[in-house]
Design a protein around this motif. Structure first.
Motif, mmCIF file in Angstrom:
data_model
loop_
_atom_site.group_PDB
_atom_site.id
_atom_site.type_symbol
_atom_site.label_atom_id
_atom_site.label_comp_id
_atom_site.label_asym_id
_atom_site.label_seq_id
_atom_site.Cartn_x
_atom_site.Cartn_y
_atom_site.Cartn_z
ATOM 1 N N UNK A 1 38.888 57.445 30.327
ATOM 2 C CA UNK A 1 37.970 56.391 29.923
ATOM 3 C C UNK A 1 36.700 56.350 30.719
ATOM 4 N N UNK A 2 36.713 56.842 31.932
ATOM 5 C CA UNK A 2 35.529 56.666 32.766
ATOM 6 C C UNK A 2 34.782 57.989 32.945
ATOM 7 N N UNK A 3 35.508 58.955 33.474
ATOM 8 C CA UNK A 3 34.839 60.206 33.859
ATOM 9 C C UNK A 3 34.145 60.930 32.707
ATOM 10 N N UNK A 4 34.772 61.161 31.569
ATOM 11 C CA UNK A 4 34.106 61.938 30.526
ATOM 12 C C UNK A 4 32.750 61.364 30.152
ATOM 13 N N UNK B 1 27.134 50.474 29.092
ATOM 14 C CA UNK B 1 27.106 51.113 27.780
ATOM 15 C C UNK B 1 28.099 52.260 27.697
ATOM 16 N N UNK B 2 28.206 52.962 28.818
ATOM 17 C CA UNK B 2 28.922 54.230 28.754
ATOM 18 C C UNK B 2 30.432 54.075 28.914
ATOM 19 N N UNK B 3 30.848 53.130 29.756
ATOM 20 C CA UNK B 3 32.283 53.099 30.081
ATOM 21 C C UNK B 3 33.027 52.180 29.107
ATOM 22 N N UNK B 4 33.955 52.730 28.386
ATOM 23 C CA UNK B 4 34.693 51.905 27.411
ATOM 24 C C UNK B 4 35.846 51.125 28.030
ATOM 25 N N UNK B 5 35.520 50.390 29.074
ATOM 26 C CA UNK B 5 36.543 49.572 29.722
ATOM 27 C C UNK B 5 36.061 48.133 29.650
ATOM 28 N N UNK B 6 36.978 47.204 29.397
ATOM 29 C CA UNK B 6 36.575 45.820 29.157
ATOM 30 C C UNK B 6 35.977 45.185 30.394
ATOM 31 N N UNK C 1 40.267 48.091 41.374
ATOM 32 C CA UNK C 1 39.026 48.464 40.700
ATOM 33 C C UNK C 1 38.550 49.810 41.224
ATOM 34 N N UNK C 2 37.818 50.499 40.379
ATOM 35 C CA UNK C 2 37.173 51.729 40.825
ATOM 36 C C UNK C 2 35.721 51.376 41.132
ATOM 37 N N UNK C 3 35.272 51.727 42.308
ATOM 38 C CA UNK C 3 33.887 51.392 42.657
ATOM 39 C C UNK C 3 32.997 52.579 42.326
ATOM 40 N N UNK C 4 31.906 52.283 41.679
ATOM 41 C CA UNK C 4 30.986 53.342 41.308
ATOM 42 C C UNK C 4 29.650 53.103 42.002
ATOM 43 N N UNK C 5 29.210 54.077 42.697
ATOM 44 C CA UNK C 5 27.876 53.958 43.311
ATOM 45 C C UNK C 5 27.023 55.127 42.851
ATOM 46 N N UNK D 1 31.801 48.023 39.411
ATOM 47 C CA UNK D 1 33.264 47.973 39.521
ATOM 48 C C UNK D 1 33.880 48.109 38.145
ATOM 49 N N UNK D 2 34.759 49.025 38.035
ATOM 50 C CA UNK D 2 35.417 49.243 36.752
ATOM 51 C C UNK D 2 36.915 48.998 36.950
ATOM 52 N N UNK D 3 37.453 48.136 36.130
ATOM 53 C CA UNK D 3 38.876 47.807 36.277
ATOM 54 C C UNK D 3 39.722 48.972 35.819
ATOM 55 N N UNK D 4 40.602 49.412 36.670
ATOM 56 C CA UNK D 4 41.503 50.500 36.279
ATOM 57 C C UNK D 4 42.858 50.296 36.920
ATOM 58 N N UNK D 5 43.313 49.010 36.894
ATOM 59 C CA UNK D 5 44.574 48.708 37.577
ATOM 60 C C UNK D 5 45.729 49.435 36.946
ATOM 61 N N UNK D 6 46.574 49.855 37.849
ATOM 62 C CA UNK D 6 47.810 50.465 37.366
ATOM 63 C C UNK D 6 48.815 49.339 37.216
ATOM 64 N N UNK D 7 49.336 49.129 36.034
ATOM 65 C CA UNK D 7 50.318 48.052 35.824
ATOM 66 C C UNK D 7 51.696 48.682 35.773
ATOM 67 N N UNK D 8 52.450 48.481 36.838
ATOM 68 C CA UNK D 8 53.831 48.949 36.778
ATOM 69 C C UNK D 8 54.686 47.728 36.547
ATOM 70 N N UNK D 9 55.080 47.520 35.330
ATOM 71 C CA UNK D 9 55.800 46.304 34.971
ATOM 72 C C UNK D 9 57.153 46.693 34.434
#
Lengths: 369, 352, 538
Positions: free
Chosen positions: C101-104, C119-124, C143-147, C157-165
């Motif tokens: 979702x982020x890198x490509x 615009x570019x990152x398809x994360x809510x 979160x993933x921090x982007x600079x 900051x892009x949310x990319x939490x790993x949900x282990x439920x």
């Protein structure tokens, strides 16, 4: 006035007055009042109970009128009449009265335990434990005290049914012929019931703690009516259960009647009954200590907690001097007389005085204007 | 928390009361009193204990002692028993004939004074020495239970009038009423039977009613009762009648007392051929006559003995203001009695 | 369960993610040495300077660098050749989101400035801020921090939490035969979802708090805005914000930290694992507290009777449920009182024992050397031991322990003459009765309560039991939950609330919400309509 500001959240609902009064009235007196009233009026004594019941309604009405007029408790009423210093001085007597009252209740209950259950029960240690519990209750505030009173009425209510066993062995015709005694004898018996009936005078002390006191009046009357009926019915059962001369030998007729109870799982009931009586005695002691400590607070401006410790200490010391049936009996008589004097002589006087004072003040106001 | 712990400890150490652990005490279940032979006021008492075996069988143990007071007896017996003696389980008190005649008030009064004794204690008299009665071996559940149940079911369904410690004491104290006790008799080492009713004047035995009269006695004494009676018909046939309900109504006038007894009963047994309506009528009539005759006899007897187990004096008192018992005693001696009875047979069993 | 999932996950990470990006990246604790960099001296100088700046800026990184899961990776956009950097905690983010979702998008699309990520990152959940103090918290929240090198002052900051439920399973503590079978899990979001979907109204408010100086636990307070009493909400809010504790790992901590009297053995907050129960009480006007990482949701204010009502009561006809409630009440009283009564009667009041029972009791105690109190304590403690052992052992072993304990120890101790068989029956029944409480916590309390009663029974017999009961009663009268009396509706007596206390009346009769909650809208539905009388055949 400063002392009248009891915050609303500390006040109790009007209908709880019913339990408050009932729990205070029903205590140790009910265990053996039958003999005392039958001494004077024989088996007509149940009529005396009805007499005094009617009398108490009048007193309750007067107490509410006093409370209404001065908008406060008895200390306020005294101040209203006699000024701050004398008013307080007059109220000091009642501290002693309530301390003695709680002392009587505890000691008589311990006597019952010692005679019926545990002859070796240490008076001091049981009192110590009991008072510790009372302190715990009183520290919870008036609402907790009333809560104990509520459960002290509701939970042991089932005990009333246990007297049904006695009915099977009773002879209602014992009561006949009705009205075989003179009015004077009946009134003497009424006078002797006072220890059983006193307790309703606490309204004069708790008045500021009742939400909408006007509404609570009917509950107070209902409480008095209920106790009167309970006492009357119990007296009638007792009279028809015992022969007259036999009853004169029973110090605790109510307890003796439990001896006949037999259930499939319990052979004898009086032990359960006496143990349960602990719950009935508890509010008696708590309320009187609470009132005494509250009076100390109002009169001497000492924190109520310190007052409670003072009272508990006094009771704990005094109880050691009451070591024979004779002394306990004297104390019971004494407190009964004091209660009678307070409720049936002092309160009407106070009522009259307050009414006159009010008229007088109104006149003065009119003159000033 | 520390304070609380100290409190608990203090209370535990000082506040404890004496224990009566159920298997470490000897529970007195029955007591018998006789007069010590050759003595005027010392009595000989016998206490019965139950010893429960692991197989649930019961061994009866009796201990005897002498004394002037009831506590003397317990002290005396305590010297012989392995565990302390407690009185809370007392169910039976049996009095021998000599002590009954001498007076039993002091002993019975001590039962009432003892807070641990219940009001349902049965007081009985015995035809022989109480000690002998208690020393038998009746039933598998122990002597006390055996005799207690024997009396209890006879009260509930048969001819012993209601009695227990409380009722007895009430009769003692009630002016114008005298107590009575069931009497038992040991017939063999493993059987006892009800042998009559002891009539008392105050606390002294004056006479014993035989078993045959008990049915009529109960009719007079108890407000409502059950009982059994045999009727001999003129033809020689016998009918056993069980009274289901009976009622008595007493009205006391100045010189005369009217007693009306109503019985509703069923026929249990009949030796004749057919039980026609006519026969039933005859049985009813026969029973009525029998009741009237026998009760009248009893009443005359009471009058002669100057006793009042029915409590006519008490009844008279409830109808009179400012009642004078002295005068009543004279009136009673000269009282005329009139007994009427009404018997109704409701059922005759499942066959006709 | 959790750790095994994590193991699988990191193995995947090692075999799959690392090789694919290792050519263009170095982990944060290595020196920065980009391979494509080095054509011009000018650029190199700039680069050095940049590195120095980096070092200066990133004092916050110092402690992060020590952790192995801290990743800082540099990338170049293919179109604009802009250099950007992703910083994240490898253990907290979901690498699939980064990878798919982020890198490509960031590598292939036109990426010039940091604003473009929206615009570019398809994360809510994408945020841009310029407050460096947020970095630590955001990174730790997954979160993933982007600079971007051109805009060092801005952080994306892009949310990319790993949900282990854990998957939603059946309720284990509050199991019910009838009714929903869903239970809460250890994830706040999942739990909130379970509740919200049962009450899809906008009035259901969720307020979030972060508590615990170390654990940073998210806690959600839920209430109905138009129903719940404002004072209660304020009290809960106040108490939650006042909590001072380092690590809150379960809702039980909150129970103890915010309850009115922490010295009481009684739980003053009800906890449940049933979303339906939470929805039910929210509609009544109570407040629910959901703690992240705990499958138990707290309910407040609560009353004593509520602890004895199972939620299943509402699924059954009112007659049945009232009957079961009364049975439960009886069971609790029985469980607390029966052993003390045994001790009191056998030690002091032999008079009470019916003559037919005397034989049984005496013969059963004939061989026992211990006085009744020790005998009772011995058995009670044995039962407690069994329970403790059973609770700590795996289910299958636990069952065996129960059987072994119950049969073998019980029979053996009777045969050895240590305890009487009558008492064994009594204690076993009492233990059984204590299991009927629907709320586990209350069951624990009842286990404990028996011992003071035993103490007083030994002291003063029946009188002692009543005395102890008086103490208990006083304690309960004094106890409050959120400032509301705990004994309500028994004391202060409220007849209107009795309809759902010791017994449960039919729903038509429950048109009003509980009085003691002092709700803004006391009516659940129009009573008139519900009670409209119908004639026969209408």
């Amino acid at each position: 006035m400063k002392e009248q500001t009891v915050p609303d959240r500390l006040k109790i609902s009007p209908f709880l007055v019913f339990y408050l009064i009932m729990s205070m009235q029903i205590g140790i007196g009910v265990l053996g009042y039958q003999r005392i009233i039958a001494m004077d009026a024989g088996y007509d004594a149940w009529i005396s109970i009805l007499f005094i019941g009617v009398g108490i309604h009048v007193i309750v009405w007067m107490m509410y009128k006093i409370g209404e007029t001065v908008n406060g408790d008895i200390v306020t009423a005294h101040k209203y009449l006699a000024g701050s210093f004398f008013g307080k001085a007059l109220s000091v007597i009642f501290i002693g009265y309530f301390i003695l009252y709680s002392l009587t209740v505890i000691r008589t209950f311990i006597e019952v335990i010692q005679v019926w259950m545990f002859p070796e029960l240490s008076t001091f240690w049981f009192t110590f434990g009991f008072l510790l519990l009372c302190v715990y209750i009183i520290f919870g505030g008036f609402r907790t005290v009333v809560g104990t009173a509520f459960f002290g009425v509701v939970l042991p209510a089932y005990l009333l049914f246990t007297f049904g066993w006695a009915v099977k062995f009773s002879n209602l015709s014992n009561l006949l012929p009705i009205w075989d005694h003179t009015i004077k004898e009946l009134l003497t018996a009424s006078y002797h019931t006072s220890l059983t009936f006193i307790g309703f005078e606490i309204i004069l002390f708790c008045y500021p703690f009742i939400k909408e006191p006007k509404k609570s009046q009917k509950w107070a009357h209902l409480a008095v009516l209920t106790t009167t009926l309970i006492y009357t019915v119990l007296a009638i059962i007792t009279f028809s259960y015992f022969a007259e001369d036999q009853l004169q030998k029973q110090i605790w007729a109510t307890l003796t009647m439990w001896k006949i109870v037999e259930m499939p799982f319990v052979e004898r009931f009086e032990y359960i009954g006496i143990a349960n009586w602990n719950l009935i005695i508890l509010p008696n002691v708590c309320i009187s200590i609470w009132i005494a400590s509250r009076l100390i607070k109002r009169i001497f401006n000492i924190r109520q907690k310190i007052g409670v410790f003072f009272i508990v200490g006094a009771v704990l010391i005094l109880i050691n001097f009451l070591n024979t049936r004779e002394k306990i009996n004297t104390l019971n008589d004494y407190i009964g007389k004091m209660g009678f004097a307070f409720t049936f002589i002092y309160i009407p006087l106070l009522f009259a005085a307050v009414k006159i004072a009010k008229k007088f003040m109104q006149k003065r106001k009119v003159k000033k204007q | 928390m520390k304070k609380l712990a100290i409190f608990f400890l203090a209370v535990l150490l000082t506040g404890c009361v004496d224990k009566e652990i159920i298997d470490d005490i000897n529970i007195e279940v029955a007591v018998g009193y006789d007069l010590l032979e050759g003595s005027e006021d010392t009595y000989r008492g016998t206490i019965l204990f139950q010893e429960f075996q692991t197989d649930k069988s019961v061994i009866n143990r009796t201990y005897s002692g002498n004394g002037l007071l009831r506590k003397d007896l317990i002290l005396d017996v305590s010297k012989q028993t392995s565990e302390p003696v407690v009185t809370g389980g007392l169910k039976l008190a049996i009095f021998g004939p000599d002590i009954s005649e001498k007076g039993i008030y002091d002993l019975v009064d001590s039962f009432q004074r003892d807070a641990s004794i219940g009001a349902r204690l049965f007081i009985l008299t015995a035809e022989e020495k109480a000690e002998e009665v208690l020393e038998g071996n009746y039933g598998s559940r122990g002597n006390s239970t055996y005799i207690y149940n024997l009396i209890e079911h006879n009260i509930e369904h048969h001819d012993i009038p209601y009695t227990n410690l409380h009722l007895t004491m009430r009769d003692f104290y009630q002016k114008g009423e005298d107590p009575f006790f069931p009497q038992i008799k040991k017939i063999s080492n493993d059987k006892v039977e009800v042998s009559g009713i002891s009539l008392f004047q105050g606390d002294k035995e004056v006479d014993v009613l035989p078993v045959e009269k008990m049915f009529f006695f109960k009719l007079l004494v108890d407000k409502y009762s059950e009982g059994n009676f045999e009727v001999k018909l003129p033809g020689g046939d016998l009918a056993a009648v069980k009274s289901i309900r009976s009622k008595r109504k007493i009205s006391i006038l100045d010189k005369k007392t009217n007693i009306k007894i109503t019985i509703r009963g069923v026929i249990r047994e009949y030796t004749g051929k057919t039980l026609t309506q006519e026969v039933i009528k005859k049985i009813e009539k026969g029973l009525e006559k029998e009741i009237e005759r026998e009760t009248l006899k009893l009443l005359k007897k009471f009058q002669k003995l100057e006793i009042d187990p029915i409590g006519l004096g008490r009844m008279k008192k409830t109808q009179t203001r400012n009642f004078d018992f002295k005068k009543w005693e004279d009136d009673y001696k000269n009282m005329d009695f009139n007994v009427t009875s009404d018997v109704l047979i409701e059922e005759t069993g499942v066959i006709e | 369960m959790l750790s095994s999932l994590f193991l699988i996950h990191s193995a995947k990470w090692a075999s799959f993610l690392l090789p694919s990006i290792h050519k263009i990246s170095k982990t944060g604790n290595n020196k920065f040495n980009a391979e494509n960099d080095g054509d011009f001296p000018m650029k190199r100088w700039l680069k050095n300077k940049r590195i120095k700046e980096d070092v200066k800026h990133k004092e916050w990184e110092q402690s992060f660098i020590k952790s192995k899961d801290f990743k800082k990776i540099f990338y170049y956009n293919q179109k604009t050749n802009i250099r950007f950097c992703l910083t994240f905690m490898a253990t907290l983010v979901d690498e699939n989101i980064i990878q798919d979702g982020i890198l490509p998008n960031l590598l292939e699309d036109e990426f010039r400035e940091i604003e473009d990520i929206k615009q570019l990152v398809p994360v809510a959940d994408v945020q841009i801020c310029d407050d460096p103090s947020l970095i630590e918290q955001k990174l730790m929240n997954g979160y993933v921090m982007l600079t971007v090198e051109t805009e060092m002052k801005h952080f994306g900051f892009i949310a990319a939490q790993k949900e282990i439920v854990r998957g939603i399973s059946q309720p284990e503590v509050e199991f019910s035969v009838i009714g929903p079978k869903e239970a809460f899990v250890e994830s706040l979001g999942q739990n909130l979802n379970l509740i919200r979907k049962r009450l899809p109204v906008k009035e259901l408010i969720i307020e979030e708090f972060t508590l615990g100086s170390l654990s940073k636990t998210s806690i959600a307070m839920m209430y109905m805005e138009n129903i719940t009493n404002e004072d209660n909400v304020n009290t809960v809010r106040q108490r939650l914000t006042n909590v001072k504790f380092d690590a809150i790992t379960d809702s039980s901590y909150i129970v103890q930290l915010i309850s009115d009297n922490s010295n009481s053995p009684f739980p003053q907050l009800l906890d449940t694992e049933r979303p339906d129960r939470v929805a039910g009480i929210l509609a009544e006007g109570k407040i629910a507290i959901v703690v992240d990482g705990s499958p138990h949701v707290l309910i407040t204010p609560t009353t004593l009777v509520e602890f004895f009502s199972s939620f299943e009561d509402y699924f059954l006809n009112w007659l049945l449920s009232s009957f079961f409630r009364l049975i439960r009440l009886f069971a609790v009283a029985f469980s607390i009182l029966v052993t003390p009564i045994y001790v009191a009667t056998l030690s002091y009041h032999y008079e009470l024992i019916p003559k037919d029972l005397m034989n049984t009791l005496i013969t059963s105690r004939r061989e026992i050397p211990l006085p009744p109190i020790l005998e009772a304590l011995f058995l009670e403690l044995t039962i407690e031991l069994l329970r403790e052992a059973g609770a700590r052992l795996p289910t299958k072993v636990g069952q065996t322990i129960g059987i072994v304990g119950g049969i073998v120890i019980g029979t053996a101790s009777v045969e050895a003459g240590l305890t009487s068989n009558v008492l064994l029956i009594i204690v076993a029944l009492a233990a059984l009765a204590s299991f009927t409480t629907p709320v586990y916590r209350m069951g624990n309390t009842i286990r404990l309560l028996r011992f003071p009663f035993l103490f007083f029974a030994e002291l003063w017999g029946l009188l002692g039991i009543v005395f102890c009961f008086c103490i208990l009663l006083t304690h309960l009268i004094r106890l409050t939950s959120l400032g509301r009396p705990f004994l309500e509706p028994l004391y202060p007596p409220r007849v209107t609330d009795m309809k759902d206390a010791l017994i449960r009346l039919p729903f038509e009769k429950q048109s009003k919400r509980p009085l003691y909650l002092r709700t803004k809208n006391p009516f659940r539905f129009s009573k008139k309509k519900a009670e409209e009388k119908q004639d026969i055949d209408e």
